[in-house]
Design a protein around this motif. Structure first.
Motif, short mmCIF file in Angstrom:
data_model
loop_
_atom_site.label_atom_id
_atom_site.label_comp_id
_atom_site.label_asym_id
_atom_site.label_seq_id
_atom_site.Cartn_x
_atom_site.Cartn_y
_atom_site.Cartn_z
N UNK A 472 0.71 -1.21 -0.02
CA UNK A 472 -0.04 -0.08 -0.25
C UNK A 472 0.79 1.15 0.18
N UNK A 473 2.18 1.03 0.77
CA UNK A 473 2.83 2.41 0.58
C UNK A 473 3.43 2.38 -0.86
N UNK A 474 3.88 1.42 -1.33
CA UNK A 474 4.47 1.43 -2.77
C UNK A 474 3.51 1.90 -3.82
N UNK A 475 2.22 1.71 -3.67
CA UNK A 475 1.01 2.15 -4.45
C UNK A 475 0.61 3.76 -4.06
N UNK A 476 1.05 4.07 -2.98
CA UNK A 476 0.61 5.59 -2.66
C UNK A 476 1.96 6.35 -3.14
#
Length: 949
Positions: A472-476
């Protein structure tokens, strides 16, 4: 014989006081308007201590015959205060004429004059004068007009109290009058009198009306309540019967009667059913009464009842929350605070459901009032979740669902709350972290992102949680490297521009160097390009959007979180392939953030602190030698610091509650000590005993030594008149005691001291004029009202007559500066309140510091002492002595003005302390005044002490 004491009335100009002979002349020859003005002056003089007995006959001759109603009213004021006895203590003969006039007024056809005369009789305490008036008062009891009858009852009661033999059957008269009377005010007055004159008759009247007590007039019901309250103190055996009676009166339709009856019921009995009934009535008043002050008062009474009878009012929690329908924030805050005292595990779920509905109802509006109300609701839900773990998970889901609809302040409150819950309830950690990860796409504020990333870095412990968080951090963040991907998105735009003739415009562009906003020349490298148009910024991932907007503090927190996640992957013994891939990706993200900060794609370049932090994280990930210390500092010490912060806050709260309990509670076997009777000071009271103070003996007298430092010289020693002032500061005013010394050999005539002010000051009274003899002394006093904690200046001059009537001499006085430190007190507020005020206040004063004081902590202590501000930064955060110190300070003036300060200082090696203090306030004056104090403190030497000017 002692004279009665009356209220002193301000006399505007005592120097122009009229003599008795002048008063006589004005009364003899003046018209009614002049007589009215003259009577007012006479009354002021008498009330201020000059009886003027010689005027009595003139007033009888020239004022008493007048039919002017205003003059007649003033005349009765005069009869009240004029001297009625001669020097030997006998009644003056002139009072016979006065008595005849009063008798005529008691038979006057005008009911207003009769009623006014009867009102005067309640203030007349001479039995000789009252004796002849009793028959007329008895007749007035049967007058057709209620105004006369209601005053006649009180007059008869007053006559009986002066001398009971003048009207021995007063109680029987009033008792019969009470049954025959129909007017509600007259009946109330009669019952009040009867309750004082004949208790049994009053009880009999209540007994006769007990069946219809609910339908009686509210005025009479209030009189019943007052009588019951008084009588229950003397006859405690009747409390039970009185409580049953009040239980019926409390159902009255009048809100005033309901409030008084509920209050009295709580005094008469401790029966839980009665206390609950009183609480219900208070809640009913709070919900149906429109006045916000009444709502707050009744909520306070409910809170007091809960303290006196804990556990009895728990069922009222939902009823109290009906008050939230009010639009006033103070009422809503009070209702929430009171309700939180009643919550138990039995009703917590119902209360949380109601608060959820309120929160969802306000999520659609973003005005200031609703946003503050949302914050209050979040704080209330926060407290309930911390106290009752069974609702914590449910509450977290609700708040994280609504985080997209909240403003940044409220959303940050939610994240702060989630932090505390995750730390306090380990069994809920996995569920909360999963819920937080799912809420990532809804977060809008950079501050909230920072809090969420910290939670994930500290509490995502399992491998699957770490992997999910990473995804989720990577997609943000979006595609990395950031610069390359941003340039790719820009290339289609350039192609489109060229096809539409944009290339031609590009060639027409003027050549030469490009100057940046900071005055430097721009250079183009592989990492620089023109700033991307923000038309598609809404489509960008949320963290990427903040980085492009220049929020590199978020980038530093993100890098720290990535390091923590990789260290946890190492501890979980994940395969080397996954670990190396994650480490490489983390390094790529951090390097990409650093390069983005140096490029022209961002609106604001990366700051030094963030760049250093990210660079250090890159080194840490590449450092294999000191892995154990790195792991300890990242994975354990930060969490321990947060745990210590929470424990510190809980200890402070527990200490405050314990202190409150100690101050207001007494042990069962402790003796009750009355301070007024405690001559041996057994109670340990520091206050002077009231009996000693009243007798005037052994009273602690003020030392004269401290007063000498507050004496200011106003004129020079060579001036014809020498003046000095002692400045005394009270809560809202400044008093100047001025001593004047005539240094000449002649009399100074008509000398007056005139004061004027600059700033938020106002001169209240003007000193009187006086004549000062050769080498004479004279004291004057003036009061200056202060309305704001702002720098104020008092200036003035002394004026007196010269040798000729048309000459006058003026002596200019030195200025007196009002010290604002007398009006500024240390105060405390929460971090969120401090930040909110810091953003709202428009006036800022930045003071550069260069101080020779040897220690940073010493400088902070000197600053707090010199500015009367309190440090809000916890001592644990300030820590041991180091080279740098940053702290927030707060104070509040007597007038409700807030003053905020932020201190950032650094101790140079073998050099002075340098840095700055930023002060913010709502008004300019307070910020400038405190800035002057800070500047003066910075100039002091190491051993200098802070003293007031």
């Amino acid at each position: 014989m002692s004279e009665s004491g009356y209220t002193l009335i301000y006399e505007p100009n005592t120097a122009s006081r009229v003599s008795v002979n002048e008063f006589k002349t004005l009364l003899e020859k003046g018209k009614d308007e002049v007589k009215v003005d003259t009577m007012k002056k006479i009354l002021i003089s008498i009330l201020n201590g000059d009886p003027m007995p010689d005027l009595l006959m003139h007033i009888i001759r020239f004022v008493m015959p007048s039919r002017n109603k205003e003059l007649k009213k003033l005349l009765y004021h005069y009869w009240e205060v004029c001297p009625k006895l001669d020097d030997s203590g006998k009644m003056r003969h002139e009072m016979i004429l006065v008595c005849n006039a009063i008798q005529r007024d008691l038979q006057h056809p005008n009911e207003y004059i009769r009623g006014n005369t009867l009102r005067y009789l309640t203030k007349l305490k001479e039995a000789e004068l009252l004796e002849t008036l009793v028959p007329n008062v008895r007749q007035c009891l049967e007058h057709r007009h209620a105004y006369v009858r209601k005053n006649a009852v009180f007059a008869l009661w007053s006559i009986y109290k002066v001398s009971d033999h003048l009207c021995p059957d007063a109680d029987e008269l009033i008792y019969r009058f009470l049954y025959d009377e129909n007017d509600s005010v007259c009946k109330r007055n009669a019952f009040v009198c009867l309750g004082d004159l004949n208790r049994n008759a009053a009880l009999q009247y209540i007994q006769d009306n007990i069946t219809t007590i609910e339908t009686l007039d509210p005025l009479l019901q209030l009189a019943f309540i007052e009588f019951i309250k008084r009588d229950s103190l003397k006859n405690t055996s009747l409390k039970q019967q009185y409580a049953q009676l009040i239980t019926e009166i409390v159902e009255s339709s009048s809100n005033v009667v309901m409030y008084e009856a509920a209050n009295t019921l709580t005094v008469l009995t401790s029966n839980p059913a009665s206390i609950l009934l009183a609480g219900n009535k208070f809640v009913e008043l709070a919900t149906k009464e429109s006045d916000n002050n009444v709502k707050i008062i009744t909520l306070d009474r409910i809170n007091d009842l809960n303290k006196e009878h804990p556990g009895v009012l728990q069922d009222l929690s939902l009823e109290i929350l009906r008050v939230l329908s009010s639009q006033d924030l103070d009422v809503r805050r009070k209702a929430l605070n009171v309700t939180l005292q009643f919550i138990t595990s039995r009703n917590v779920e119902d209360v949380v459901k109601l608060l959820k509905k309120e929160l969802q109802a306000t999520s659609s509006s973003n005005d200031d009032k609703n946003s503050e109300y949302r914050q209050m609701l979040i704080n209330a839900i926060h407290q309930l979740a911390i106290k009752f773990s069974e609702v914590a998970a449910n509450v977290i889901d609700l708040l994280l669902d609504s985080i997209a609809d909240l403003n940044s302040t409220a959303a940050y409150e939610v994240i702060t709350f989630v932090k505390e819950v995750v730390e306090k309830f380990p069994e809920l950690r996995d569920a909360i972290v999963k819920r937080l990860i799912a809420a990532f796409p809804n977060i809008k504020s950079g501050k909230v992102f920072r809090g969420a990333l910290w939670i994930i870095g500290e509490y995502a412990l399992d491998e699957h949680l770490i992997q999910d968080s990473w995804k989720h951090i990577r997609s943000s963040i979006g595609e990395v490297p950031i610069i390359t991907s941003e340039l790719k998105t820009r290339e289609p735009l350039k192609t489109e521009e060229n096809s539409n003739g944009g290339g031609e415009e590009h060639h027409k562009k003027k050549g030469g160097p490009l100057v940046l906003p900071d005055g430097t020349y721009a250079t183009e490298t592989a990492f620089s390009a023109e700033t991307v148009d923000s038309a598609d910024s809404e489509e960008k991932p949320p963290i990427r959007k903040h980085l492009l907007a220049g929020d590199f503090y978020l980038g530093a927190v993100l890098s720290s979180t990535l390091v923590k996640l990789i260290l946890r992957l190492q501890e979980s013994k994940v395969s080397g392939k996954i670990l190396n891939a994650s480490k490489a990706e983390a390094l790529l993200i951090m390097v990409s953030i650093l390069r983005l900060g140096e490029s022209s794609l961002v609106s604001k370049r990366i700051d030094e602190d963030s760049a250093d932090r990210i660079a250090s994280y890159i080194k840490i990930l590449n450092d294999e030698q000191d892995a154990e210390n790195i792991s300890t500092s990242f994975l354990e010490e930060t969490k321990d610091a947060f745990k210590a912060q929470i424990n510190d806050a809980e200890q402070k709260k527990a200490k405050a509650e314990a202190k409150d309990l100690v101050e207001h509670a007494e042990q069962v076997d402790h003796a009750i000590v009355f301070r007024q009777l405690d001559k041996d000071n057994k109670a340990g009271s520091k206050a002077i005993d009231d009996l000693v103070a009243a007798s005037g003996s052994n009273v602690k007298r003020e030392s004269l030594a401290p007063r000498l430092s507050k004496i200011l010289q106003l004129t020079g020693f060579s001036d014809p008149i020498y003046a000095e002032a002692f400045v005394r500061v009270h809560q809202y005013d400044v008093t100047l005691d001025v001593l004047l010394v005539n240094q000449t050999t002649s009399t100074l005539r008509n000398l007056s001291v005139e004061f004027a002010t600059l700033g938020e000051l106002k001169v209240v009274d003007k000193p009187t004029t006086a004549n000062i003899g050769p080498h004479g002394f004279y004291k004057v006093q003036t009061t200056i009202k202060v309305t704001s904690a702002d720098t104020g200046v008092i200036f003035g001059n002394i004026v007196y007559d010269g040798q000729h009537s048309d000459e006058s001499t003026i002596v200019i006085l030195n200025d007196v500066h009002v010290d604002i430190m007398d009006y500024i007190k240390p105060a405390t507020c929460s971090e969120s309140q401090f930040r909110k005020m810091w953003n709202e206040f428009e006036w800022e004063n930045k003071i550069t510091i260069k101080s020779p004081i040897g220690s940073l902590k010493t400088y902070l202590e000197e600053l707090m002492k010199g500015t009367n501000m309190k440090c809000l930064t916890p001592g644990a955060v300030i820590g041991e002595e180091c080279q740098f110190l940053s702290a927030n300070l707060y104070s509040r003036s007597t007038f409700g003005e807030d003053a905020l300060a932020n201190l950032c200082i650094e101790k140079q090696n073998d050099g002075p302390i340098i840095g700055h203090v930023r002060i913010r306030s709502k008004g300019q004056g307070l910020a400038l005044s405190l800035g002057d104090r800070v500047a003066s403190i910075s100039r002091k030497s190491k051993n200098a002490s802070i003293t007031r000017v």
